[in-house]
Enzyme design. Structure first.
Site, PDB file in Angstrom:
ATOM      1  N   GLY A   1       1.593   5.200   0.208  1.00 35.93           N
ATOM      2  CA  GLY A   1       0.871   6.199   1.011  1.00 35.93           C
ATOM      3  C   GLY A   1       0.264   5.582   2.255  1.00 35.93           C
ATOM      4  O   GLY A   1      -0.655   6.145   2.862  1.00 35.93           O
TER       5      GLY A   1
ATOM      6  N   ILE B   1      -6.109   7.729   3.933  1.00 40.29           N
ATOM      7  CA  ILE B   1      -6.774   6.613   3.248  1.00 40.29           C
ATOM      8  C   ILE B   1      -5.856   5.390   3.203  1.00 40.29           C
ATOM      9  O   ILE B   1      -6.289   4.256   3.475  1.00 40.29           O
ATOM     10  CB  ILE B   1      -7.208   7.053   1.826  1.00 40.29           C
ATOM     11  CG1 ILE B   1      -8.331   8.106   1.935  1.00 40.29           C
ATOM     12  CG2 ILE B   1      -7.646   5.852   0.990  1.00 40.29           C
ATOM     13  CD1 ILE B   1      -8.682   8.796   0.630  1.00 40.29           C
TER      14      ILE B   1
ATOM     15  N   VAL C   1       0.862  -1.187   0.000  1.00 42.71           N
ATOM     16  CA  VAL C   1       0.000   0.000   0.000  1.00 42.71           C
ATOM     17  C   VAL C   1       0.898   1.237   0.000  1.00 42.71           C
ATOM     18  O   VAL C   1       1.555   1.538   1.007  1.00 42.71           O
ATOM     19  CB  VAL C   1      -0.928   0.021   1.242  1.00 42.71           C
ATOM     20  CG1 VAL C   1      -1.839   1.251   1.211  1.00 42.71           C
ATOM     21  CG2 VAL C   1      -1.763  -1.262   1.320  1.00 42.71           C
TER      22      VAL C   1
ATOM     23  N   ASP D   1       5.735   4.169   2.218  1.00 43.71           N
ATOM     24  CA  ASP D   1       5.477   5.609   2.235  1.00 43.71           C
ATOM     25  C   ASP D   1       6.811   6.335   2.189  1.00 43.71           C
ATOM     26  O   ASP D   1       7.833   5.807   2.622  1.00 43.71           O
ATOM     27  CB  ASP D   1       4.716   5.982   3.517  1.00 43.71           C
ATOM     28  CG  ASP D   1       3.900   7.255   3.365  1.00 43.71           C
ATOM     29  OD1 ASP D   1       2.673   7.187   3.348  1.00 43.71           O
ATOM     30  OD2 ASP D   1       4.515   8.348   3.255  1.00 43.71           O
TER      31      ASP D   1
ATOM     32  N   ASP E   1       9.756   6.523  -2.596  1.00 39.89           N
ATOM     33  CA  ASP E   1       9.234   7.708  -3.267  1.00 39.89           C
ATOM     34  C   ASP E   1       8.676   7.201  -4.594  1.00 39.89           C
ATOM     35  O   ASP E   1       9.430   6.830  -5.497  1.00 39.89           O
ATOM     36  CB  ASP E   1      10.356   8.730  -3.507  1.00 39.89           C
ATOM     37  CG  ASP E   1       9.820   9.988  -4.187  1.00 39.89           C
ATOM     38  OD1 ASP E   1       8.732   9.931  -4.797  1.00 39.89           O
ATOM     39  OD2 ASP E   1      10.491  11.035  -4.103  1.00 39.89           O
TER      40      ASP E   1
ATOM     41  N   TYR F   1      -3.931  18.660 -10.054  1.00 36.46           N
ATOM     42  CA  TYR F   1      -4.473  17.486  -9.355  1.00 36.46           C
ATOM     43  C   TYR F   1      -5.581  16.817 -10.174  1.00 36.46           C
ATOM     44  O   TYR F   1      -5.596  15.586 -10.331  1.00 36.46           O
ATOM     45  CB  TYR F   1      -5.004  17.954  -7.994  1.00 36.46           C
ATOM     46  CG  TYR F   1      -5.485  16.853  -7.093  1.00 36.46           C
ATOM     47  CD1 TYR F   1      -4.594  16.077  -6.364  1.00 36.46           C
ATOM     48  CD2 TYR F   1      -6.854  16.595  -6.952  1.00 36.46           C
ATOM     49  CE1 TYR F   1      -5.045  15.070  -5.519  1.00 36.46           C
ATOM     50  CE2 TYR F   1      -7.310  15.596  -6.115  1.00 36.46           C
ATOM     51  CZ  TYR F   1      -6.403  14.839  -5.397  1.00 36.46           C
ATOM     52  OH  TYR F   1      -6.856  13.842  -4.567  1.00 36.46           O
TER      53      TYR F   1
ATOM     54  N   GLY G   1       1.218   5.423   5.147  1.00 39.22           N
ATOM     55  CA  GLY G   1       1.492   6.081   6.418  1.00 39.22           C
ATOM     56  C   GLY G   1       0.419   7.050   6.868  1.00 39.22           C
ATOM     57  O   GLY G   1       0.492   7.571   7.984  1.00 39.22           O
TER      58      GLY G   1
HETATM   59  P1  NAP Z   1      -2.635  11.937   2.974  1.00 41.62           P
HETATM   60  O1  NAP Z   1      -3.242  11.756   4.304  1.00 41.62           O
HETATM   61  O2  NAP Z   1      -1.873  13.189   2.680  1.00 41.62           O
HETATM   62  O3  NAP Z   1      -1.711  10.661   2.665  1.00 41.62           O
HETATM   63  C1  NAP Z   1      -0.898  10.566   1.545  1.00 41.62           C
HETATM   64  C2  NAP Z   1       0.350   9.809   1.932  1.00 41.62           C
HETATM   65  O4  NAP Z   1       1.138   9.643   0.735  1.00 41.62           O
HETATM   66  C3  NAP Z   1       1.232  10.569   2.934  1.00 41.62           C
HETATM   67  O5  NAP Z   1       1.742   9.701   3.912  1.00 41.62           O
HETATM   68  C4  NAP Z   1       2.332  11.116   2.047  1.00 41.62           C
HETATM   69  O6  NAP Z   1       3.536  11.373   2.723  1.00 41.62           O
HETATM   70  C5  NAP Z   1       2.475   9.981   1.057  1.00 41.62           C
HETATM   71  N1  NAP Z   1       3.206  10.408  -0.137  1.00 41.62           N
HETATM   72  C6  NAP Z   1       3.162  11.604  -0.754  1.00 41.62           C
HETATM   73  N2  NAP Z   1       4.003  11.632  -1.784  1.00 41.62           N
HETATM   74  C7  NAP Z   1       4.610  10.429  -1.826  1.00 41.62           C
HETATM   75  C8  NAP Z   1       5.610   9.856  -2.654  1.00 41.62           C
HETATM   76  N3  NAP Z   1       6.172  10.552  -3.657  1.00 41.62           N
HETATM   77  N4  NAP Z   1       5.993   8.591  -2.434  1.00 41.62           N
HETATM   78  C9  NAP Z   1       5.453   7.886  -1.412  1.00 41.62           C
HETATM   79  N5  NAP Z   1       4.531   8.370  -0.563  1.00 41.62           N
HETATM   80  C10 NAP Z   1       4.113   9.634  -0.774  1.00 41.62           C
HETATM   81  O7  NAP Z   1      -3.762  11.888   1.844  1.00 41.62           O
HETATM   82  P2  NAP Z   1      -5.114  10.993   1.750  1.00 41.62           P
HETATM   83  O8  NAP Z   1      -6.244  11.907   1.914  1.00 41.62           O
HETATM   84  O9  NAP Z   1      -5.004   9.786   2.551  1.00 41.62           O
HETATM   85  O10 NAP Z   1      -5.042  10.633   0.205  1.00 41.62           O
HETATM   86  C11 NAP Z   1      -4.701   9.329  -0.252  1.00 41.62           C
HETATM   87  C12 NAP Z   1      -5.012   9.266  -1.743  1.00 41.62           C
HETATM   88  O11 NAP Z   1      -6.410   9.544  -1.920  1.00 41.62           O
HETATM   89  C13 NAP Z   1      -4.272  10.321  -2.562  1.00 41.62           C
HETATM   90  O12 NAP Z   1      -3.933   9.773  -3.803  1.00 41.62           O
HETATM   91  C14 NAP Z   1      -5.306  11.398  -2.744  1.00 41.62           C
HETATM   92  O13 NAP Z   1      -5.066  12.152  -3.903  1.00 41.62           O
HETATM   93  C15 NAP Z   1      -6.569  10.575  -2.863  1.00 41.62           C
HETATM   94  N6  NAP Z   1      -7.796  11.313  -2.567  1.00 41.62           N
HETATM   95  C16 NAP Z   1      -7.993  11.890  -1.356  1.00 41.62           C
HETATM   96  C17 NAP Z   1      -9.171  12.594  -1.142  1.00 41.62           C
HETATM   97  C18 NAP Z   1      -9.484  13.258   0.170  1.00 41.62           C
HETATM   98  O14 NAP Z   1     -10.506  13.967   0.244  1.00 41.62           O
HETATM   99  N7  NAP Z   1      -8.694  13.070   1.209  1.00 41.62           N
HETATM  100  C19 NAP Z   1     -10.128  12.701  -2.159  1.00 41.62           C
HETATM  101  C20 NAP Z   1      -9.876  12.097  -3.373  1.00 41.62           C
HETATM  102  C21 NAP Z   1      -8.703  11.395  -3.573  1.00 41.62           C
HETATM  103  P3  NAP Z   1       3.817  12.858   3.293  1.00 41.62           P
HETATM  104  O15 NAP Z   1       3.127  12.897   4.611  1.00 41.62           O
HETATM  105  O16 NAP Z   1       5.302  12.921   3.388  1.00 41.62           O
HETATM  106  O17 NAP Z   1       3.242  13.821   2.301  1.00 41.62           O
END
Ligand code: NAP
Length: 251
Positions: A16, A21, A14, A40, A68, A158, A18
């Site tokens: 991300g 989602i 998985v 992550d 990454d 995005y 950490g």
């Molecule tokens: P989140 O809490 O910010 O989690 C994203 C995770 O991905 C963080 O741990 C982040 O690390 C890690 N990450 C970022 N860049 C990376 C890289 N280059 N390599 C490896 N890991 C990396 O976001 P989330 O809300 O859970 O989102 C998860 C997914 O759902 C994303 O693809 C997002 O676009 C999608 N999504 C979210 C929403 C929403 O409303 N939350 C809606 C639609 C889609 P850092 O902490 O270092 O950044």
């Protein structure tokens, strides 16, 4: 109600994992019996996820690995370190919001590199590993966004990246079906996670009336759908996108 145990003896990676989602997906998969690789770039938060994962089934082991997803070498190293995972969830993602008229090329590229190219690199590496190992069963799940369909002010980079993820998923489904690998995309709507925690309240109040179910979603509600797509309960489903958005933007 106890979670079903549909993922016993499966290995899941998985990205991300950490946070938000991805973390909820790791928790759900582990509770259904999978061994989980929490991948992550943020190794500290990946470790925090690891600490939350149950190990209730024989042989179930979880690990964290730094990655990454936007870098081929890093993704290659991740996939070479583990057994070929029959489940892969691409949940790593970033935002870098700005209006079209002000967006820098660098901020556009950064988001595409992580969200779209990162999904390509991990999907390619995992499917190559499965094919090379002769494992004819796999489920690759990508994470798009409702914004990839509807567009969103301030998210030109995005929304483009997430629309790309849907196209990538459909193409991967077409190419990989012959190897027994299914590919599907989840499209979260407005989910309460670290990614959205800085959204101002007035913006949340503006969006909420457009959500039929009247509230933001929870990461665990996206994880529910990922667990379904990972499991044999969805064995006749490939190449689709499933909105997990509480009815956002319908109508
Ligand atoms: P989140 O809490 O910010 O989690 C994203 C995770 O991905 C963080 O741990 C982040 O690390 C890690 N990450 C970022 N860049 C990376 C890289 N280059 N390599 C490896 N890991 C990396 O976001 P989330 O809300 O859970 O989102 C998860 C997914 O759902 C994303 O693809 C997002 O676009 C999608 N999504 C979210 C929403 C929403 O409303 N939350 C809606 C639609 C889609 P850092 O902490 O270092 O950044």
């Amino acid at each position: 109600m106890a979670a079903p145990c549909r993922l016993i003896s499966r290995l899941a990676v998985v990205s991300g994992g950490g946070s938000g989602i991805g973390r909820a997906v790791c928790q759900r998969f582990a509770s259904e019996g999978a061994s989980v690789v929490v991948a992550d770039r943020n190794e500290e938060s990946a470790y925090e996820t690891l600490e939350l994962l149950p190990r209730d089934y024989r042989g179930q082991e979880h690990v964290t690995l730094g990655v990454d997803v936007s870098l081929r070498e890093s993704v290659g190293q991740l996939v070479n370190t583990i057994q070929p995972p029959s489940i892969c969830v691409n949940a790593a993602g970033i935002t870098q919001d700005e209006f079209l008229l002000k967006m820098t090329e660098n901020d556009f590229d950064k988001v595409i590199q992580v969200n779209l190219k990162g999904t390509f690199l991990l999907t390619q590496a995992v499917s190559m590993a499965l094919v090379a190992a002769g494992i004819s069963k796999g489920s690759i799940i990508t994470v798009g966004s409702i914004v990839g369909k509807a567009g969103n002010i301030g998210q030109i980079n995005y929304s483009a990246s997430k629309a790309g993820v849907e196209g990538l998923t459909r193409t991967a489904a077409k190419e990989l079906s012959r190897y027994g690998i299914r590919c599907n995309c989840v499209l979260p709507g407005f989910i309460a996670s670290p990614m959205t925690e800085n959204v101002p309240e007035k913006v949340i109040n503006k969006i909420t009336p457009f959500i039929l179910l009247g509230r933001m979603g929870k990461p665990a509600e996206v994880a529910d759908v990922c667990a379904f797509l990972a499991s044999d309960d969805s064995q006749y489903i490939t190449g689709v996108s499933i909105e997990v958005a509480g009815g956002l933007f319908i109508g």
